[in-house]
Design an enzyme around this catalytic site. Structure first.
Site, mmCIF file in Angstrom:
data_model
loop_
_atom_site.group_PDB
_atom_site.id
_atom_site.type_symbol
_atom_site.label_atom_id
_atom_site.label_comp_id
_atom_site.label_asym_id
_atom_site.label_seq_id
_atom_site.Cartn_x
_atom_site.Cartn_y
_atom_site.Cartn_z
ATOM 1 N N GLU A 54 0.881 -1.173 0.000
ATOM 2 C CA GLU A 54 0.000 0.000 0.000
ATOM 3 C C GLU A 54 0.915 1.218 0.000
ATOM 4 O OE1 GLU A 54 -2.729 0.144 3.357
ATOM 5 O OE2 GLU A 54 -2.623 2.330 3.335
ATOM 6 N N ARG A 58 0.890 10.272 0.628
ATOM 7 C CA ARG A 58 1.316 11.379 1.502
ATOM 8 C C ARG A 58 2.519 12.119 0.944
ATOM 9 N NH1 ARG A 58 1.547 7.692 6.900
ATOM 10 N NH2 ARG A 58 -0.350 6.601 6.359
ATOM 11 N N LYS A 142 -10.800 -0.965 7.134
ATOM 12 C CA LYS A 142 -9.526 -0.594 7.758
ATOM 13 C C LYS A 142 -9.871 -0.004 9.121
ATOM 14 C CE LYS A 142 -5.971 3.018 7.179
ATOM 15 N NZ LYS A 142 -4.605 2.575 6.901
HETATM 16 C C1 3PG Z 1 -1.599 3.913 7.990
HETATM 17 O O1 3PG Z 1 -1.659 4.795 7.149
HETATM 18 O O2 3PG Z 1 -2.201 2.849 7.874
HETATM 19 C C2 3PG Z 1 -0.822 4.146 9.226
HETATM 20 O O3 3PG Z 1 -0.242 5.408 9.220
HETATM 21 C C3 3PG Z 1 0.211 3.123 9.504
HETATM 22 O O4 3PG Z 1 0.473 3.249 10.846
HETATM 23 P P1 3PG Z 1 1.846 2.789 11.512
HETATM 24 O O5 3PG Z 1 2.898 3.698 10.960
HETATM 25 O O6 3PG Z 1 1.612 2.958 12.980
HETATM 26 O O7 3PG Z 1 2.098 1.371 11.108
#
Ligand code: 3PG
Length: 222
Positions: A54, A58, A142
């Protein structure tokens, strides 16, 4: 079945579960600063047994990275994360992205995502948000941000009132707690950034990424 074939088989189905679940229990959430890193990263993940990534939108490199992986690494299913607008949905579609992950699901964004024909995994963090998604036919949600929103206790508590719904928790999930999530019957997959630490990606330490991917893949069989 190849990852690309899995995506094709799922086109037009809104819940996204068929795609992500066909490629394993850990979905790396990837932030890329440089499109040149995308293909070697995808290959490093695949070498460690992970055939999905994924790529978040960003960073400016996100979309181009999706395009590269979709074109050059057919055995890795590549989708977009942090999708936040209808314009981004259209851009991901044009880039060849194979699924969409939304951090939340405001109505206009959810409409655009479901209309795209791509498999969608929309985000929710409350019972009402999850029920709204279920009304739209979404079956894989999600759960984000998982740890601040109640973590495994939330997911265990909603199993009774929300049967049939499944969750891919992300946000604070990592090697220390991924097994606890995956042990829940309503959690077929988890997502997170721990498999692709930015410092390893920036310095091109692909063997280390492959090691982390192999450890994450093993969570399925532990
Ligand atoms: C996402 O976009 O799913 C999260 O920012 C991932 O979170 P993490 O960096 O705590 O794994």
């Amino acid at each position: 079945m190849s990852a690309a074939a899995a995506a094709g088989a799922g086109a037009g189905v809104p819940d996204g579960e068929h795609v992500l679940l066909s490629v394993g229990p850990v979905v790396p959430v990837v932030v890329l600063d440089d499109v040149e890193h995308a293909v070697p990263l995808a290959r490093a993940l695949a070498a460690g047994g992970i055939r999905v990534m994924e790529v978040t939108l960003r960073t400016p490199a996100g979309l181009g990275s999706i395009e590269r992986v979709a074109a050059e690494v057919p055995d890795v299913l590549v989708g977009a994360g942090s999708v936040a607008s209808g314009e981004q949905v259209a851009a991901v579609s044009r880039a060849g992205g194979q699924f969409l992950v939304l951090p939340g699901a405001p109505p206009s964004l959810l409409d655009a995502a479901l209309d795209s024909g791509l498999p969608v995994v929309p985000g929710a963090a409350t019972v009402t948000e999850v029920m709204v998604l279920a009304e739209r036919g979404v079956a894989l949600v999600k759960f984000f941000p998982a740890e601040p929103s109640g973590g495994t206790r939330f997911l265990d508590a909603v199993r009774g009132p929300l049967p049939g719904l499944r969750f891919c928790p992300t946000g604070g999930v990592g090697p220390a707690n991924a097994r606890d999530y995956l042990a829940l019957p309503n959690v077929p997959c988890v997502g997170g950034s721990w498999v692709t630490p930015p410092e390893l990606v920036r310095s091109g330490q692909w063997d280390r990424v492959t090691e982390l991917a192999a450890q994450a893949s093993a969570l399925a069989t532990d």
